[in-house]
Design an enzyme around this catalytic site. Structure first.
Site, short mmCIF file in Angstrom:
data_model
loop_
_atom_site.label_atom_id
_atom_site.label_comp_id
_atom_site.label_asym_id
_atom_site.label_seq_id
_atom_site.Cartn_x
_atom_site.Cartn_y
_atom_site.Cartn_z
N GLY A 716 0.81 -1.21 0.00
CA GLY A 716 0.00 0.00 0.00
C GLY A 716 0.84 1.25 0.00
N GLY A 718 0.46 5.66 0.85
CA GLY A 718 -0.35 6.69 1.49
C GLY A 718 0.19 8.07 1.21
N PHE A 720 2.04 9.95 2.98
CA PHE A 720 3.39 10.27 3.43
C PHE A 720 4.38 9.13 3.24
CE2 PHE A 720 0.74 13.02 6.24
CZ PHE A 720 1.10 14.22 5.66
N ASP A 842 -8.59 11.00 11.15
CA ASP A 842 -8.62 10.45 9.79
C ASP A 842 -9.27 9.07 9.77
OD1 ASP A 842 -8.21 10.59 7.08
OD2 ASP A 842 -6.14 9.89 7.14
#
Length: 1023
Positions: A716, A718, A720, A842
């Site tokens: 994965g 993201g 950052f 988040d």
């Protein structure tokens, strides 16, 4: 002496008279005081009770209650009083009121009638309802009330009518019902009641209406029901009842409505049932396991209006007598083993009130009578599919002008489709599939302006597709595959932007190119143009079909390159372009198609390098054979495309091997090299809490266990950085979150995550195993957080990828409730129980991860914020501006409000709504003022099933819905889950996603409500 005695006697008599008068006076005075003391306070008490009820009503769309509070209560809307000024009737039905029923309702002690039906009252009926000793009618149907049916009703011994149907009551049917000897109507259908059907109901001798349908009742139909001699209406459909129907039940000659459909009942229906039940108007026994012939006497009940016997095991022929049923409206014997011929249609021509005829999926033979147009002019649905009917479709079919559905599929019909079929202007569904129909498709099909579904596949139709089909502006599904149609595809078909389910023109003889206006099919789910002779290129506009999940263009003569715009189809699951003449390279955009589960590009002329990531990592779902110019490495590409570079390729290979050997030597020697040059590049000092809580891991180890952070281990990416899977030297399977420190805010994100996770420990938070703050082999700062590996991915995968064949099975009601509780537990802990209050900031599906047991855990604290000051006196936050992800950010953040626990609650509510509906908050269908929360709220509760993800809906909408397969236990379970779990969880989600933060639930309140939903369900249901 006599005179003296007479005097005394008179004196005594006078005294007695005076005393008697005084007693009467005192009694009169007392009675007056009692009446005075009771009447005035009772009026006030009624008024206060009504105002108490109003105080718990949170929404009054019609303004009905605005008058309450002005003047006498007897003048208020919906209130009727007796001559003493006491409230006799409270009628609030159909006002769409939202709120709870106040306990003050019990103070209306003179109440005879309480009508609360067709509102949105929620919660439980208060026990104070038992104070209403004069109550005769209680109607609270069609609300969202829950809990047990109040046992306190036992005190309301004057009840004659109880209607609590269409709510969410659970538990068993209370024994108190046996006390209501005056009861005439008992309706508690459409709830979640369980347990057996109580035998004592058979003792309610005045009962005329009994409705226990659409619950989860088990066991058998009690023998005692045969004692209900005044019973006219019996509705037990949609339960789990087993066994046979008690013989005495067939002797209740008063019965006019007899419905026991959708259970697991068996046995034979008595042949003389029609003589025993002469008043029958409705006879519904569909979706059971009854055997034997259709009872002949049933066709002798001259006033009968509805006969539904579908989805059983009836055999034999249709008995005579149908022609005498002049009041018959519905006749459904579909999905049995009935034999005979189409003369049944002739018998039904005298039934002038008929609206539905269904004998589909039987063994009926013969030809359709030419007089079929003489059937009832009121006929709206005609099901004759799945039989052995042969011959032509009579032209007289066009006279059935009220038809909305015509199903003649799966028969042996031949000849042409009569143009007169275009006269059926009300038709919404036409199915002629799987016959032997020939000739052309009549242009008159285009006159069916209301048509939503057209099926003419698997016939022998010839000629061209008429352009008039493009007039079907409401069509959702169009299937004319497996015929012998030729010519080009009319541009008008690609202009049907109503198409949302299927366009299937495959297995024909179609030629020409695919029109560029195919991009107008923006809502369609599946397109199949395979097995034709189409040529030209694949239109670039195909990328505008944003809802596509399946696209097959195989077995044609398409040429040119694969357009990169296909990569815009984010939801595409299956792409088959095989057996064409496509050339050029594989577009890089295919790599980014995360939903793609099957890719077939075989038997083309593609060349260039085959990607090695995305779907191309799984060779079992990618088919590339028959493309000799494709290569799997740069070296091989050079070899294939240029023979004079072969020697160069060898040299490059040798050089690469040498460089690799040197690199290995350098890496092995690194620990022995002087590192003075690294001293000035040491990372910033970490807080002591990190070192104490989590022993650091070296960069060397992380580099080694990820094979130098190879993309094959990438799971994965993201905002950052990237996440890799690996197994540490200790044997622990982990997910390594490597931060890209070149991105603005990445270092702050790392700091925020470390600070947030400093002291938190909870079973529903992703566990931080260790971390790394070091220098990489190039001397650059390196930051990584090492978490436990969550092997089943994220809730994002579960919602949006599970249906496409991922390792996860897809979302279901059990999972939604379990995940909802897990995440709520984690957030409740962060907000209330971990010392310093932590706000995640988040919460969204991709940040909720699932372990091998499908336990949900909250991760990614890169935007987390501590609401208590840190030691430096500053709040920790990773970024400036809005905190969160678009669609999950609470409205108040957009107006400058600081992050808060109520912001997490909003995001959590949106997460639940996404799980329930299967739609993202930023779904393209939402625009303007509409969003996911408003869309769901507009449909809740009465149209809630319309917004629920199709995977969660019960599949039986109409218990005798024609054309459905026999109801299974799983279907019943699914419907039960929808009512017992999904709708209550939806209510919790909406209470969390309110626009005003002050009105939102707290996480603790949401968690408690979810746990109650689970406890109630487990208590009352087992599978």
């Amino acid at each position: 002496m006599w005179a003296t005695l007479l005097c005394k006697h008179l004196q005594i008599k006078i005294r007695i008279g005076i005393v008697h008068q005084l007693v009467l006076l005192l009694m009169s005075s007392s009675l007056f005081l009692v009446v005075s003391a009771q009447s005035v306070p009772a009026d006030n008490m009624d008024q206060e009770a009504l105002l108490g009820l109003k105080s718990l009503v949170t929404s009054d769309p019609s303004g009905m209650l605005l008058s309450w509070g002005n003047g006498s209560a007897c003048t208020w809307s919906g209130v009727r009083c007796n001559r003493h000024g006491r409230v006799l009737v409270l009628d609030l039905q159909g006002l769409n009121l939202v709120g709870k029923i106040s306990p003050s309702i019990g103070n209306l002690s003179a109440l005879h009638g309480l009508y609360l039906q067709k509102n949105q009252f929620s919660g439980e009926i208060p026990d104070q309802i038992g104070w209403l000793g004069q109550l005769q009618t209680l109607n609270a149907s069609a609300n969202i009330l829950t809990g047990n049916i109040p046992a306190a009703l036992i005190n309301c011994t004057n009840l004659e009518i109880i209607d609590l149907s269409q709510n969410t009551f659970f538990g068993t049917i209370p024994a108190s019902i046996s006390s209501f000897q005056k009861l005439r109507v008992l309706k508690i259908g459409g709830n979640q009641l369980s347990g057996s059907v109580p035998r004592y109901i058979g003792n309610l001798s005045l009962l005329s209406t009994l409705d226990l349908s659409t619950n989860n009742l088990t066991g058998t139909i009690p023998y005692e029901f045969g004692h209900l001699r005044q019973l006219k209406y019996l509705q037990l459909s949609i339960n789990n009842l087993k066994g046979t129907v008690p013989e005495p039940l067939y002797n209740l000659s008063s019965l006019s409505f007899f419905a026991i459909a959708n259970n697991d009942l068996h046995g034979k229906i008595p042949s003389d049932v029609g003589f025993r039940l002469p008043r029958l108007l409705v006879f519904h026994i569909c979706i059971n396991r009854f055997t034997g012939p259709i009872p002949p006497s049933l066709h002798n009940v001259t006033n009968i209006q509805s006969i539904r016997m579908s989805h059983n095991h009836f055999s034999g022929s249709v008995p005579p007598g149908l022609s005498g049923l002049h009041n018959l409206v519905l006749y459904n014997i579909g999905f049995n083993q009935i034999v005979g011929n189409t003369s049944v249609l002739v018998d039904l021509m005298n039934c002038t009130k008929l609206q539905l005829i269904a004998f589909d999926e039987n063994l009926i033979e013969g030809i359709l009578p030419d007089s079929i147009g003489n059937l009832s002019s009121s006929l709206t649905r005609l099901y004759v599919g799945g039989n052995r009917i042969t011959g032509y479709i009579p032209a007289s079919i066009g006279r059935l002008s009220s038809l909305t559905l015509l199903n003649m599929s799966y028969n042996l019909l031949f000849g042409s489709i009569p143009p007169e079929i275009g006269l059926l202007k009300e038709l919404t569904m036409l199915s002629l599939a799987r016959n032997k129909l020939s000739g052309i498709i009549p242009a008159e099909i285009g006159d069916l302006a209301q048509l939503t579904r057209l099926e003419m596949n698997h016939n022998e139709l010839v000629g061209e597709i008429p352009v008039e089909i493009g007039h079907l502006q409401h069509v959702l599904s169009l299937d004319i595959s497996s015929n012998s149609l030729k010519g080009g595809i009319p541009a008008s078909i690609f202009s049907l932007n109503s198409l949302s389910t299927l366009l299937n023109l495959s297995h024909n003889l179609l030629t020409g190119s695919i029109r560029e206006n195919i991009g107008q099919l923006g809502q369609i789910t599946a397109i199949d143009l395979s097995y034709n002779f189409l040529n030209g290129s694949i239109p670039v506009s195909i990328g505008k079909c944003q809802s596509l999940q399946s696209l097959s263009l195989s077995r044609n003569s398409l040429s040119g390159v694969i357009p990169g715009t296909i990569g815009n189809l984010k939801g595409l699951q299956t792409l088959d372009l095989s057996s064409n003449q496509l050339s050029g390279i594989i577009p890089a955009t295919l790599v980014k198609m995360q939903a793609l589960r099957l890719l077939n590009l075989s038997m083309n002329d593609l060349d260039g390098l085959v990607p090695n990531n995305g779907i191309f990592k799984d060779h079992s779902v990618v088919y590339l054979d028959g493309n000799p110019k494709l290569c799997y490495s740069n070296m091989l590409c050079y070899y294939i495309h240029s023979s004079h570079r072969r020697k160069m390729a060898v040299a490059i290979a040798v050089g690469t091997a040498a460089m690799a050997a040197i690199t290995i030597v350098v890496i092995i020697s690194m620990p022995l090299l002087p590192r003075k040059w690294l001293r000035n590049r040491k990372p910033k000092k970490l807080g002591s809490f990190i070192k104490k809580s989590h022993p650091l891991v070296s960069y060397e180890e992380l580099n080694q266990v990820t094979s130098s952070f190879d993309n094959r281990n990438l799971i994965g990416t993201g905002g950052f950085g990237s996440v890799y899977k690996a197994v540490l030297h200790s044997g622990t399977a982990v997910a390594i979150k490597v931060l890209d420190l070149h991105k603005m805010g990445a270092l702050k994100s790392w700091t925020a995550e470390c600070e947030a996770l400093r002291n938190v420990r909870h079973r529903h938070l992703v566990k931080l195993v260790t971390m790394c703050a070091s220098i990489d082999f190039s001397g650059n700062e390196f930051r990584a957080l090492v978490y436990e590996l969550m092997s089943c991915g994220s809730v994002e995968d579960l919602i949006h990828k599970g249906r496409q064949g991922e390792n996860v099975a897809g979302v279901n009601a059990d999972m939604i409730l379990s995940i909802a509780i897990d995440v709520a537990s984690a957030l409740d802990y962060l907000h209330n129980d971990c010392g310093e209050q932590v706000v995640h900031c988040d919460i969204k599906p991709s940040n909720v991860l699932l372990d091998e047991d499908m336990t949900a855990k909250v991760g990614d604290f890169g935007l987390a914020r501590l609401l208590s000051p840190t030691s430096a006196g500053q709040d920790v936050s990773s970024t400036h501006g809005l905190k969160g992800s678009i669609g999950y950010i609470p409205p108040e953040y957009g107006y400058g409000s600081k992050p808060s626990a109520k912001g997490d609650v909003y995001s959590y509510g949106m997460l639940l709504l996404e799980m329930i509906t299967g739609k993202r908050p930023v779904d393209p269908q939402f625009g303007g003022d509409m969003n996911l929360e408003k869309w769901v709220r507009d449909g809740f509760p009465h149209r809630a099933h319309e917004v629920v993800d199709e995977r969660l809906r019960g599949t039986i909408v109409d218990i005798c819905h024609e054309g459905q397969q026999q109801a299974s236990a799983e279907q019943k379970r699914q419907q039960l889950m929808l009512n017992n779990i999904i709708l209550p969880v939806m209510e919790v989600a909406l209470s969390c996603a309110l626009e005003s933060p002050d009105e939102r639930s707290t996480m603790r309140d949401a968690l408690c409500r979810l746990k109650r939903i689970k406890e109630a369900f487990l208590k009352n249901h087992s599978f």
